[in-house]
Design a protein around this motif. Sequence first.
Motif, mmCIF file in Angstrom:
data_model
loop_
_atom_site.group_PDB
_atom_site.id
_atom_site.type_symbol
_atom_site.label_atom_id
_atom_site.label_comp_id
_atom_site.label_asym_id
_atom_site.label_seq_id
_atom_site.Cartn_x
_atom_site.Cartn_y
_atom_site.Cartn_z
ATOM 1 N N LEU A 24 -2.042 0.976 -10.082
ATOM 2 C CA LEU A 24 -1.237 -0.192 -10.560
ATOM 3 C C LEU A 24 -1.481 -1.493 -9.709
ATOM 4 C CD1 LEU A 24 0.957 -1.175 -12.436
ATOM 5 C CD2 LEU A 24 2.727 -0.738 -10.966
ATOM 6 N N LEU A 25 -1.652 -1.339 -8.429
ATOM 7 C CA LEU A 25 -1.823 -2.451 -7.426
ATOM 8 C C LEU A 25 -3.197 -3.023 -7.927
ATOM 9 C CD1 LEU A 25 -0.351 -1.291 -4.066
ATOM 10 C CD2 LEU A 25 0.289 -3.248 -5.375
ATOM 11 N N THR A 26 -4.149 -2.182 -8.306
ATOM 12 C CA THR A 26 -5.688 -2.418 -8.421
ATOM 13 C C THR A 26 -5.850 -3.169 -9.733
ATOM 14 O OG1 THR A 26 -6.261 -0.412 -7.161
ATOM 15 C CG2 THR A 26 -7.922 -1.432 -8.734
ATOM 16 N N VAL A 27 -5.091 -2.531 -10.724
ATOM 17 C CA VAL A 27 -5.114 -3.161 -12.308
ATOM 18 C C VAL A 27 -4.440 -4.449 -12.415
ATOM 19 C CG1 VAL A 27 -6.016 -1.079 -13.087
ATOM 20 C CG2 VAL A 27 -3.795 -1.577 -13.265
ATOM 21 N N GLY B 157 -4.931 1.688 8.456
ATOM 22 C CA GLY B 157 -5.573 2.052 7.546
ATOM 23 C C GLY B 157 -5.394 1.298 6.237
ATOM 24 N N MET B 158 -6.657 1.481 5.405
ATOM 25 C CA MET B 158 -6.892 0.779 4.146
ATOM 26 C C MET B 158 -7.564 1.421 3.210
ATOM 27 S SD MET B 158 -6.050 -2.590 5.205
ATOM 28 C CE MET B 158 -6.681 -3.947 4.188
ATOM 29 N N VAL B 159 -7.306 1.324 1.969
ATOM 30 C CA VAL B 159 -7.800 2.168 0.947
ATOM 31 C C VAL B 159 -7.869 1.419 -0.244
ATOM 32 C CG1 VAL B 159 -5.396 3.044 0.159
ATOM 33 C CG2 VAL B 159 -7.460 4.477 -0.140
ATOM 34 N N ARG B 160 -8.953 1.736 -1.038
ATOM 35 C CA ARG B 160 -9.209 0.839 -2.343
ATOM 36 C C ARG B 160 -9.840 1.963 -3.233
ATOM 37 N NH1 ARG B 160 -13.454 -1.624 -5.132
ATOM 38 N NH2 ARG B 160 -15.075 -0.680 -3.894
ATOM 39 N N LEU B 161 -9.500 1.813 -4.499
ATOM 40 C CA LEU B 161 -10.022 2.578 -5.583
ATOM 41 C C LEU B 161 -11.188 2.183 -5.899
ATOM 42 C CD1 LEU B 161 -7.197 3.440 -8.254
ATOM 43 C CD2 LEU B 161 -8.267 5.145 -6.678
ATOM 44 N N THR B 162 -12.202 3.273 -5.834
ATOM 45 C CA THR B 162 -13.574 2.529 -6.558
ATOM 46 C C THR B 162 -13.613 2.403 -8.072
ATOM 47 O OG1 THR B 162 -14.393 4.880 -6.901
ATOM 48 C CG2 THR B 162 -14.850 3.787 -4.639
ATOM 49 N N PRO B 163 -14.518 1.813 -8.664
ATOM 50 C CA PRO B 163 -14.599 1.915 -9.965
ATOM 51 C C PRO B 163 -14.514 3.419 -10.671
ATOM 52 C CG PRO B 163 -16.227 0.279 -9.074
ATOM 53 C CD PRO B 163 -15.622 1.204 -8.052
ATOM 54 N N PRO C 169 -8.736 -4.070 -0.447
ATOM 55 C CA PRO C 169 -8.253 -2.672 -0.139
ATOM 56 C C PRO C 169 -6.590 -2.966 -0.010
ATOM 57 C CG PRO C 169 -9.444 -3.715 1.676
ATOM 58 C CD PRO C 169 -9.683 -4.365 0.505
ATOM 59 N N VAL C 170 -5.798 -2.029 -0.036
ATOM 60 C CA VAL C 170 -4.370 -1.969 0.124
ATOM 61 C C VAL C 170 -4.223 -1.297 1.295
ATOM 62 C CG1 VAL C 170 -2.232 -1.066 -0.854
ATOM 63 C CG2 VAL C 170 -4.192 -1.713 -2.488
ATOM 64 N N PRO C 171 -3.416 -1.826 2.053
ATOM 65 C CA PRO C 171 -2.732 -1.390 3.374
ATOM 66 C C PRO C 171 -1.997 -0.045 2.940
ATOM 67 C CG PRO C 171 -2.430 -3.571 3.602
ATOM 68 C CD PRO C 171 -2.933 -3.115 2.124
ATOM 69 N N LEU C 172 -2.431 0.822 3.982
ATOM 70 C CA LEU C 172 -1.834 2.175 3.923
ATOM 71 C C LEU C 172 -0.179 2.228 4.171
ATOM 72 C CD1 LEU C 172 -3.328 5.078 3.139
ATOM 73 C CD2 LEU C 172 -3.204 5.544 5.777
#
Length: 510
Positions: A197-200, A296-302, A209-212
């Motif tokens: 949801l944060l990505t789209v 920590g940082m995370v991002r969904l790939t395509p 990227p979103v902070p953990l």
Amino acid sequence: MSAESHPTLPPVRLHSDAELARDALVAPLFARAVRLARWAGPGTRVDVGGELVADQLPDAVAALGLDAADADSAGYAGQAWRVAVDTGLVDVTEPEEDAGQDTGQGGGPDAGQGGDERFGTAAPGEDLALVTGGAPGDVLDLWLAALDTVLADAAVPDLDGLVDALDAGGEIDFDRLDWNPGREADFLDGVLANLYLLTVTEGGAADRPVPLPVLAASMVVPDGMGEPTNAVLEQVSDAMMRLDDQFRQLEPIGLVEFRPVDEELMAEADEEELAAGASQAGGPAAVDDEDVSRYGMVRLTPLGVYGIRARMLEAGVEAPAVGELADKGADALLDAVSFYPESAAQAEIEQWLAGRELPTAVAELLAAARGDDEGGPLRRLRCQQALAPAGPEAEPAVRAVLDDAELGGLARVWLAERGVADVPAPDPEMVFWLTVDTIAAQLAADGETEELPLLMETLTAHHAGFFEQVWRVEHPATAYVLEAMGRLHPDKKAAKEARKAAFKARSRRP
């Protein structure tokens, strides 16, 4: 789709299947699974459950080109083998459970040659051919199966915890472990749904990227809570550590790009300090990017966006994608994009128009924009958006609705914006109706924005006695719009007149 049943998730822009399939094939874990599937043969021995026997792991490590001296290499090989088996890249024939007990030390001279019944056998599966000979969709199906395996593994607690929880009979004491498989799987699914949801969401994380701590807090902090309590902060810290471990496992399958929690940070801070720091890192008054990234940082790939959306669809969640309305009718298009963010709506409309003759498509859009239902104003706004880039070839279809009570105002605006000289002037009733319809559409699209009062002032400034007449307009949103103008109009006198007009409109049409 009606106004009462629009999707709760914004539409996502997916990469093409070909691009996604290429990403899947180079994901480290999936690539290892393919290599082991090609390596499997008559000499490959498996245990009950299809796992490689222990003394086969060095060969598997060598086949993958991993460093045999690295303590993690055997684990990488074992995980890749599980993925290969679970996806059908490898076919295994398991041994009989009572065929023998020593399944990890080689088993004698005939082991692996078909003469030792203590071991099962393995061979490349039929699906392996799809990796090079199948369509991109076939590769993605294999990758999704691999993702299921990895997600199941990620929801399992660490091995040390499992060993500690084994009872005398070798069974896992789940109460002692404090682990509920269903609960853990739901937690991870919830985290990934929030990350999606944060990505789209337009204006959300997108490519950043979103902070953990943000993800952890989204799963722990109750809605509406102001300053988190110490107990809640400790739960956020615990969730961060779980996610740190889980995202480390999810990165090799290509689902996410992940920067783990700084190990020095964990070594320096106790749990309470880590929780407090995490709260600061994830809060609105966040410190600089480097400090935030330490948590920590995370991002969904395509590919990850594609995978999570596929899982949502399978679970019955409505998760639209830009382009999937290209073969639908104009009514379905306008109903759907009415609830899309503006840029996504424009992208969907452009793809819909790309495969059609423009004059026919314009006529279909105008016909679909009609209606005195609650969703009508927003459909007409999206129709106007769809017509904005259209050229002269659209003019005949637009002129055909000049006398239409609902579309005549829209048609005049479109023609006037193109400098057409012979546009007939609208009568006052059409002007008032168009004003109500325009404001109703803006309220439905974006709510009470900062720009809306200026729009209200602009639309009413050039009409003397506007509020004395507008309450009579035969539009289902007349009273609703006037009430909004009574709250938002920047001119106090006009706002008061709007409230009086709203009362008259309500009295006329309860």
